[in-house]
Write a protein that holds these residues in place. Structure first.
Motif, PDB file in Angstrom:
ATOM      1  N   GLN A 216       0.819  -1.212   0.000  1.00  0.00           N
ATOM      2  CA  GLN A 216       0.000   0.000   0.000  1.00  0.00           C
ATOM      3  C   GLN A 216       0.853   1.262   0.000  1.00  0.00           C
ATOM      4  O   GLN A 216       0.552   2.225  -0.725  1.00  0.00           O
ATOM      5  CB  GLN A 216      -0.938  -0.031   1.207  1.00  0.00           C
ATOM      6  CG  GLN A 216      -2.034  -1.084   1.069  1.00  0.00           C
ATOM      7  CD  GLN A 216      -2.648  -1.484   2.407  1.00  0.00           C
ATOM      8  OE1 GLN A 216      -2.195  -1.058   3.469  1.00  0.00           O
ATOM      9  NE2 GLN A 216      -3.669  -2.320   2.354  1.00  0.00           N
ATOM     10  N   GLU A 248      -5.891   1.074  -7.106  1.00  0.00           N
ATOM     11  CA  GLU A 248      -6.794   1.214  -5.964  1.00  0.00           C
ATOM     12  C   GLU A 248      -7.308  -0.144  -5.511  1.00  0.00           C
ATOM     13  O   GLU A 248      -7.372  -0.449  -4.321  1.00  0.00           O
ATOM     14  CB  GLU A 248      -7.960   2.127  -6.331  1.00  0.00           C
ATOM     15  CG  GLU A 248      -8.939   2.387  -5.199  1.00  0.00           C
ATOM     16  CD  GLU A 248      -8.279   2.988  -3.964  1.00  0.00           C
ATOM     17  OE1 GLU A 248      -8.681   2.624  -2.837  1.00  0.00           O
ATOM     18  OE2 GLU A 248      -7.341   3.805  -4.122  1.00  0.00           O
ATOM     19  N   SER A 249      -7.683  -1.004  -6.461  1.00  0.00           N
ATOM     20  CA  SER A 249      -8.119  -2.358  -6.110  1.00  0.00           C
ATOM     21  C   SER A 249      -6.969  -3.160  -5.506  1.00  0.00           C
ATOM     22  O   SER A 249      -7.165  -3.947  -4.581  1.00  0.00           O
ATOM     23  CB  SER A 249      -8.657  -3.078  -7.349  1.00  0.00           C
ATOM     24  OG  SER A 249      -9.840  -2.473  -7.824  1.00  0.00           O
ATOM     25  N   ARG A 252      -6.554  -2.462  -1.922  1.00  0.00           N
ATOM     26  CA  ARG A 252      -7.541  -3.143  -1.082  1.00  0.00           C
ATOM     27  C   ARG A 252      -7.265  -4.636  -0.976  1.00  0.00           C
ATOM     28  O   ARG A 252      -7.560  -5.252   0.043  1.00  0.00           O
ATOM     29  CB  ARG A 252      -8.950  -2.920  -1.642  1.00  0.00           C
ATOM     30  CG  ARG A 252      -9.442  -1.490  -1.534  1.00  0.00           C
ATOM     31  CD  ARG A 252     -10.944  -1.419  -1.783  1.00  0.00           C
ATOM     32  NE  ARG A 252     -11.304  -1.894  -3.113  1.00  0.00           N
ATOM     33  CZ  ARG A 252     -11.419  -1.115  -4.181  1.00  0.00           C
ATOM     34  NH1 ARG A 252     -11.191   0.192  -4.065  1.00  0.00           N
ATOM     35  NH2 ARG A 252     -11.754  -1.617  -5.361  1.00  0.00           N
ATOM     36  N   ARG A 253      -6.723  -5.248  -2.024  1.00  0.00           N
ATOM     37  CA  ARG A 253      -6.469  -6.687  -2.054  1.00  0.00           C
ATOM     38  C   ARG A 253      -5.016  -6.931  -2.449  1.00  0.00           C
ATOM     39  O   ARG A 253      -4.713  -7.449  -3.515  1.00  0.00           O
ATOM     40  CB  ARG A 253      -7.395  -7.387  -3.056  1.00  0.00           C
ATOM     41  CG  ARG A 253      -8.851  -7.359  -2.713  1.00  0.00           C
ATOM     42  CD  ARG A 253      -9.269  -8.630  -1.944  1.00  0.00           C
ATOM     43  NE  ARG A 253      -8.780  -8.681  -0.580  1.00  0.00           N
ATOM     44  CZ  ARG A 253      -9.429  -8.186   0.470  1.00  0.00           C
ATOM     45  NH1 ARG A 253     -10.572  -7.594   0.311  1.00  0.00           N
ATOM     46  NH2 ARG A 253      -8.922  -8.288   1.669  1.00  0.00           N
TER      47      ARG A 253
END
Length: 679
Positions: A216, A248-249, A252-253
């Motif tokens: 991240q 962005e995805s 999150r993952r």
């Protein structure tokens, strides 16, 4: 919005970049040294080699090994694991099988979370997902207090049977967000891996939390730097499954990015299988640090639903890669009077001895330079290798083993080739696959130097070195699609299967999967979905993923017979035997949503038109003898040019070595096709 589609692949030594100009249909490739202390710096440097203004970008994708490196180097987050009180030790108990049966020193993989950092949380569901005992919310709030007070940087949550009903995990997230705020790195096991095996699901959630902060931070830094330079195109990230998602995805993952870099080469192989009309390929990627092998079978990548990294299981769709520590930077050393090569690498800093950056140990790159197989004047990455430094390093090691520098160099190459050939056997012969029926596709900065020697040892008759081999993983990313994978448990014996119910479940899952592409920017008309089932023989442990023609196929007549026949064929192919007619059972359903954001098409090279083959002469060592070899710059070759080895083909991103007894032809797409003479 601009017209440049760009892909970057961050390797251990170099960061490779490929750009496709949508206006002209032309490609360019370049590389820059990887900057381990701040990968963003190397990415921006490589990008600057091919793009003048960030605003010219129409599409940007890259592969990163940030998460994988954090795992391999054990420098991830400190994770607090919240586990169901009834099974709090599942993560440490793990599995019983010994993976190396006769290894007296075998130890189970070291977990990423010590026992002291596992918090038992009361509350329980049964196997169907029905609540037996309510969640102990006070225990969750106490875990949040411990997170604040003891310096943890991520949380993983894995409760028993949450794949059947995630209500307790979802409530846990609500409580933790109330207590700790929105910036928390948190992984819920049913979101990381919505599958039925508790240990593997827990391991997946822990691993996602462990690498989460590192991934991240990196993605936030890179997207911010690109925005400052005026980039309007969103950043995409390659996934382990061979598809891409937005940054962005990926934030999150982060688990999906674990094998982000290496799989780009496999997807390049898929595109080449279509372009070259060769459906079965062995893809070998030899860079500065590692050697990766993957398969393309019948034009599709070999994708598995599970992987093992550092002995730890992770449940996610992943291209089946076999990796060993053998690259151009692999260090050669003496042990007990014998020669060893790798897995330790000189990396980007200091790099091989010939780089002149302070390295003193000989590497595979130094060996190839001494043998005349590398041209210092054509070496990319802003480096001018020095033959005198390579000679000195090889001579020092040779003195220990009683060899001169030339013999030492060939010995290093032979040992490296033997290790790489064995890696190919591991993913082919050990699974009942005959490598001789495949074409070997070689790429990576060092792959084309060794590919013909590997093919010769394995009985493979044809080697293809595509354009931009040193940056082919980046090129493959430009051929990929948006991809989102979803799974859910579905336990049924074939005799108990309700086809209408299964079709309904699959249609609902397909609808959710397609809707997930909203956040990826995929237009509705560019979306499609695939469905599959995990199937096994009744009462067995391991499953195979059987593709379906459509989500509603289970509702059609004869479905149970057809799926059993497909499973038997897959079982025969994978394990060498099948048991037609035996009862089978289904364990999970899978749907994959794919989105087309456009792709960079193939570029043809001009025909030779009768022009002679260019080149100059230079002595190159093969089998202990100096041979006069043709040295030719790849950019000077045209479609139809053909010549016999020994030869060396140079280009900025790689070098192709053709030993005696082989012949090279350039095809209309610019690929070098190498075959044994007389074949």
């Amino acid at each position: 919005m601009g017209a440049l589609r760009v892909a970057l692949d961050i390797g251990g030594t170099f960061t490779d970049v490929v750009v496709y100009d949508e206006r002209t249909g032309r490609y360019r490739a370049a590389k820059a040294s990887t900057t381990p202390d701040d990968l963003t710096e190397g990415v921006l440097t490589a990008l600057g080699h091919v793009v003048d203004r960030a605003g010219d970008l129409s599409f940007l994708v890259h592969g990163t090994t940030q998460g994988l490196n954090a795992l391999l180097q054990r420098r991830g987050a400190r994770v607090l694991l919240l586990a169901g009180a009834a099974a709090a030790d599942t993560y440490h108990i793990a599995r019983g099988p010994r993976t190396r049966l006769y290894d007296l020193h075998y130890r189970k993989p070291e977990p990423l979370v010590p026992l002291r950092d596992i918090v038992p949380v009361g509350g329980r569901l049964d196997a169907s997902g029905a609540e037996i005992e309510p969640l102990d919310e006070a225990a969750v709030r106490e875990a949040a207090r411990r997170y604040r007070d003891e310096g943890f940087t991520a949380i993983a949550v894995a409760y028993l049977f949450s794949h059947a009903n995630p209500v307790h995990e979802l409530r846990t997230r609500e409580i933790l967000t109330e207590e700790l705020g929105d910036g928390l790195t948190l992984s819920l096991s049913h979101e990381a891996a919505n599958e039925w095996r508790e240990y593997e699901r827990t391991s997946s959630a822990v691993l996602e939390s462990y690498i989460g902060p590192v991934v991240q931070r990196y993605l936030t830094s890179l997207t911010g730097a690109l925005a400052e330079r005026g980039a309007g195109a969103p950043l995409h990230v390659m996934q382990s499954s061979g598809g891409v998602i937005t940054a962005e995805s990926a934030r999150r993952r982060p688990l999906q990015t674990l094998l982000s870099g290496p799989v780009g080469g496999t997807m390049a192989g898929v595109a080449l299988a279509e372009t070259l009309q060769r459906p079965d390929l062995i893809c070998v990627d030899m860079g500065g640090t590692s050697f990766d092998v993957s398969l393309v079978v019948d034009g599709r990548p070999d994708i598995a639903p599970e992987a093992r990294l550092e002995g730890l299981p992770v449940l996610m769709s992943v291209v089946d890669l076999h990796t060993i520590g053998a690259g151009g930077g692999s260090v050669a050393w003496a042990e007990a009077g014998g020669l060893r090569v790798g897995p330790r690498s000189a990396g980007a800093d200091p790099g091989p001895a010939c780089y002149g950056r302070g390295g003193t140990e000989p590497t595979v790159t130094d060996a190839n330079l001494r043998l005349g197989r590398l041209d210092p004047a054509a070496f990319g990455g802003g480096i001018a290798p020095r033959a005198d430094l390579a000679e000195a390093a090889l001579a020092r090691l040779g003195a220990e083993l009683g060899l001169d520098a030339a013999a030492m160099a060939e010995g290093i190459c032979d040992v490296a080739n033997a290790k790489m050939a064995q890696a190919i056997r591991t993913i082919t012969v050990s699974r009942g696959i005959e490598p001789a029926r495949f074409t070997l596709v070689a790429f990576g900065g060092a792959g084309p130097m060794h590919s013909v020697f590997l093919a010769r040892e394995l009985g493979i008759g044809e080697v293809v070195v595509p354009r931009f081999p040193g940056a082919l993983s980046a090129w493959g990313m430009l051929q990929s699609e948006i991809r989102r994978d979803f799974a859910e448990p579905y336990f049924r014996l074939d005799a108990d299967l309700d086809g209408a119910d299964l079709a309904g479940r699959l249609r609902a899952a397909a609808g959710r999967a397609l809707a997930s592409l909203d956040s990826e920017g995929v237009p509705p008309g560019a979306r499609r979905v695939r469905a599959a089932l995990d199937v096994r023989y009744a009462a067995q442990e391991y499953t195979l993923t059987v593709p379906l023609t459509a989500p509603d196929e289970p509702a059609s007549p004869g479905f149970r017979r057809r799926v059993a026949e497909r499973f038997a064929r897959l079982h025969e192919s994978r394990y060498g035997h099948a048991n037609p007619g035996a009862p089978v059972e289904f364990t999970a359903l899978r749907v994959t949503a794919l989105g087309d954001l456009g792709r960079a098409g193939p570029e043809r090279v001009p025909p030779a038109g009768g022009a002679p083959v260019p080149g100059r002469g230079r002595p190159v060592v093969f089998a202990g003898r100096r041979h006069p070899a043709r040295v030719v710059a790849r950019e000077e070759l045209r479609a139809g040019h053909a010549f016999a080895g020994p030869a060396v083909v140079t280009e900025p991103t790689a070098t192709t070595v053709v030993p005696p007894g082989h012949r090279v032809t350039m095809d209309s797409f610019g690929s070098l096709v190498i075959r044994r003479e007389g074949k």
